[in-house]
Design a protein around this motif. Sequence first.
Motif, PDB file in Angstrom:
ATOM      1  N   UNK A 234       0.844  -1.204   0.000  1.00 27.94           N
ATOM      2  CA  UNK A 234       0.000   0.000   0.000  1.00 27.94           C
ATOM      3  C   UNK A 234       0.882   1.260   0.000  1.00 27.94           C
ATOM      4  N   UNK A 235       0.261   2.399  -0.244  1.00 27.26           N
ATOM      5  CA  UNK A 235       1.062   3.632  -0.249  1.00 27.26           C
ATOM      6  C   UNK A 235       1.727   3.943   1.090  1.00 27.26           C
ATOM      7  N   UNK A 236       1.240   3.335   2.197  1.00 26.04           N
ATOM      8  CA  UNK A 236       1.883   3.584   3.486  1.00 26.04           C
ATOM      9  C   UNK A 236       2.868   2.479   3.856  1.00 26.04           C
ATOM     10  N   UNK A 237       3.377   1.756   2.860  1.00 23.39           N
ATOM     11  CA  UNK A 237       4.409   0.711   3.023  1.00 23.39           C
ATOM     12  C   UNK A 237       3.880  -0.572   3.661  1.00 23.39           C
ATOM     13  N   UNK A 238       2.598  -0.646   3.989  1.00 22.80           N
ATOM     14  CA  UNK A 238       2.096  -1.892   4.584  1.00 22.80           C
ATOM     15  C   UNK A 238       1.677  -2.862   3.486  1.00 22.80           C
ATOM     16  N   UNK A 239       1.946  -4.128   3.738  1.00 24.96           N
ATOM     17  CA  UNK A 239       1.589  -5.159   2.756  1.00 24.96           C
ATOM     18  C   UNK A 239       0.076  -5.319   2.777  1.00 24.96           C
ATOM     19  N   UNK A 240      -0.551  -5.242   1.583  1.00 27.60           N
ATOM     20  CA  UNK A 240      -2.005  -5.400   1.577  1.00 27.60           C
ATOM     21  C   UNK A 240      -2.406  -6.796   1.108  1.00 27.60           C
ATOM     22  N   UNK A 241      -1.503  -7.445   0.387  1.00 31.00           N
ATOM     23  CA  UNK A 241      -1.820  -8.800  -0.102  1.00 31.00           C
ATOM     24  C   UNK A 241      -0.535  -9.436  -0.589  1.00 31.00           C
ATOM     25  N   UNK A 242      -0.480 -10.755  -0.550  1.00 30.70           N
ATOM     26  CA  UNK A 242       0.665 -11.452  -1.147  1.00 30.70           C
ATOM     27  C   UNK A 242       0.185 -12.802  -1.668  1.00 30.70           C
ATOM     28  N   UNK A 243       0.960 -13.352  -2.575  1.00 32.00           N
ATOM     29  CA  UNK A 243       0.658 -14.690  -3.092  1.00 32.00           C
ATOM     30  C   UNK A 243       1.988 -15.389  -3.299  1.00 32.00           C
ATOM     31  N   UNK A 244       2.012 -16.655  -3.004  1.00 28.78           N
ATOM     32  CA  UNK A 244       3.289 -17.372  -2.976  1.00 28.78           C
ATOM     33  C   UNK A 244       3.946 -17.514  -4.347  1.00 28.78           C
ATOM     34  N   UNK A 245       3.107 -17.616  -5.398  1.00 31.14           N
ATOM     35  CA  UNK A 245       3.685 -17.832  -6.731  1.00 31.14           C
ATOM     36  C   UNK A 245       2.715 -17.287  -7.781  1.00 31.14           C
ATOM     37  N   UNK A 246       3.136 -17.340  -9.022  1.00 29.48           N
ATOM     38  CA  UNK A 246       2.307 -16.798 -10.106  1.00 29.48           C
ATOM     39  C   UNK A 246       0.972 -17.553 -10.183  1.00 29.48           C
ATOM     40  N   UNK A 247      -0.066 -16.871 -10.591  1.00 31.20           N
ATOM     41  CA  UNK A 247      -1.365 -17.552 -10.733  1.00 31.20           C
ATOM     42  C   UNK A 247      -1.668 -17.732 -12.219  1.00 31.20           C
ATOM     43  N   UNK A 248      -2.723 -18.467 -12.519  1.00 28.08           N
ATOM     44  CA  UNK A 248      -3.108 -18.676 -13.925  1.00 28.08           C
ATOM     45  C   UNK A 248      -3.647 -17.386 -14.509  1.00 28.08           C
ATOM     46  N   UNK A 249      -4.176 -16.538 -13.648  1.00 24.25           N
ATOM     47  CA  UNK A 249      -4.825 -15.314 -14.132  1.00 24.25           C
ATOM     48  C   UNK A 249      -4.393 -14.126 -13.261  1.00 24.25           C
TER      49      UNK A 249
END
Length: 584
Positions: A554-569
């Motif tokens: 996010x703009x305030x340096x906090x992580x808003x989401x993560x995913x371990x690896x690439x997705x199909x979409x």
Amino acid sequence: MADITTDVLVIGTGPAGAATAALLSTYGVENMMINRYRWLASTPRAHITNQRTMEVLRDLGREVEDEGYMHATGQDLMGENVFCTAIAGEEIGRMKSWGTHPNSRAEHLLSSPSHMNDLPQTFMEPLLFKTACSRGTQSRMSTEYLSHEQDAQGVTTVCRDRLTNQDITIRSKYLVGADGGNSKVAEHAGLTFEGKMGVAGSMNILFEADLSQYVAHRPSVLYWVLQPGADVGGIGMGLVRMVRPWHEWLIVWGYDINQPAPAVDEAHARKVVRDLVGVADLEMTIKSVSTWTVNNMYATTMANGRVFCMGDATHRHPPSNGLGSNTSIQDAFNLAWKLALVLKDKAGPGLLESYEAERAPVAKQIVTRANKSIEEFGPIFKALGLLDSIDPVKMQQNMDARCNDTADAEEQRVAIRKAIAHKVYEFDCHGVEMNQRYRSDAVIADGQPEPVCAGDAELHYQPTTWPGARLPHAWIFSGSGAKVSTLDLTGHGRFTVLTGIGGQGWIDAARIVGKERGIEIEAHVIGPRQQWQDFTGDWANAREVRDSGIILVRPDHHVSWRRDSISDDPAGELRRVMASILDK
Ligand code: FDA
């Protein structure tokens, strides 16, 4: 019909208000800040400035961060934290503080590109104020907030122009109450609080005197003076605080809260200074005397509709741990980007609800910590025998007893060392400063359990990309060898995607979704022969996802989401995630 209109009206030009205005102007949002006085802080109240706050200044621009350091006393001169009977008297003990212990210094250096420092409020406020005004904020001094009313479209605020004594109305889409510990905005907005105001009385005596010969060999921002029989009120004992090394000082001294605040005349102030410094004929200039109360109160609600409160308006606590101004500036960093996106119609109003969800727990945490730190002076008093009697002669004898060659005295010495060492929870509390993790609808959990801190979570920072946490700092390198922090790649009012080799799909997704939503989503690949290189492997160790994974920041340096690896979409996933975070 209002006299003035603006998008965001900010009441107060203290650390919270000026930081909010500076950030809003940086993000291109029209705003106005007002202050009932004609100028900014006249005494250097806040001073300890932690790494997280310096990261906010860094986000405002390297020139802002650098100017902060230019005015500050550096970390190297902050940390001996002496306990003594007078500045020129006997030293009882000391503890390395504010990241100057070698172990703590390493943790500080590993945690952030920015450094803790001592930046008095008389320098911090003008820096933030100047940044705000030079970037577009309208400021109106000698203008006092009186009342506000909100409706579905905005807020109408009545203020008094103190130069003409005329009332004016200001119409804004949002109102920010950064009007300090006696906040009228919070009261009028009906915010709810827990705790108590006025638990102890304190006075500040600001003075000039050259104390180099007593302190330069043990540099510190704080010198704690224990004088048997001295009035133990306020923050528990006399504090001589460095404002400018080593000729400008602030004494914090208690008074009985059950009595009216004393009118301290020059003679009284000089006596307190001479007693605590311990030099009867000390040459000094008293610059000012003021009184204030120690509070123990935090807001359980920080917003009501279009009105948001922050800073001391919502967390009221003693200066222990040096968290007040820091937390105020960090409140601003949390709210400003949300207001900007909503005002630009890039996010729904639901995003603003995350402000309270994320910052109210922080308010509670820091108020509780700061007040607990006061209590934790108790074991020092106890170990020194200061609680066994109110007779100054007996108290002095109890303190002297620690020097005896007896088993009891040895036990007493152990207890004193232990009690002083425990003050690490006030003077080197890195985890409280850096471990803030948010839970709200502006953060999307990934189903992983929250990482437990390897050490004490109050004392030590635990880097993690667990959604809600602040992005870990790691130095990475450009093709030309330039070194930047991972935090430098993020922020600046934008969302950022960080990925590695195999994550090109996320880069494309950032471009597609950013275009669809009409917002900038920065995207960076970190890996060998990529835009950024992780030569040391520090980023790979910190990121907690695989090379092809994504960290959305996010703009305030906090992580808003993560995913371990690439997705199909990747574009579909990012689209879904952004819609949920932005409530639109
Ligand atoms: P702040 O009180 O600073 O500002 C309020 C603003 O609102 C002012 O501009 C005021 O004029 C304005 N205002 C109020 N009512 C108004 C009205 N009706 N109309 C218009 N304007 C109005 N913190 C820290 O981080 N590190 C530290 O080391 C210390 N040390 C420290 C030492 C001592 C002795 C004290 C007393 C305090 C600290 N602090 C601290 C705490 C710090 O000073 C405090 O937390 C911040 O100033 C809070 O900033 P705000 O902007 O929220 O309020």
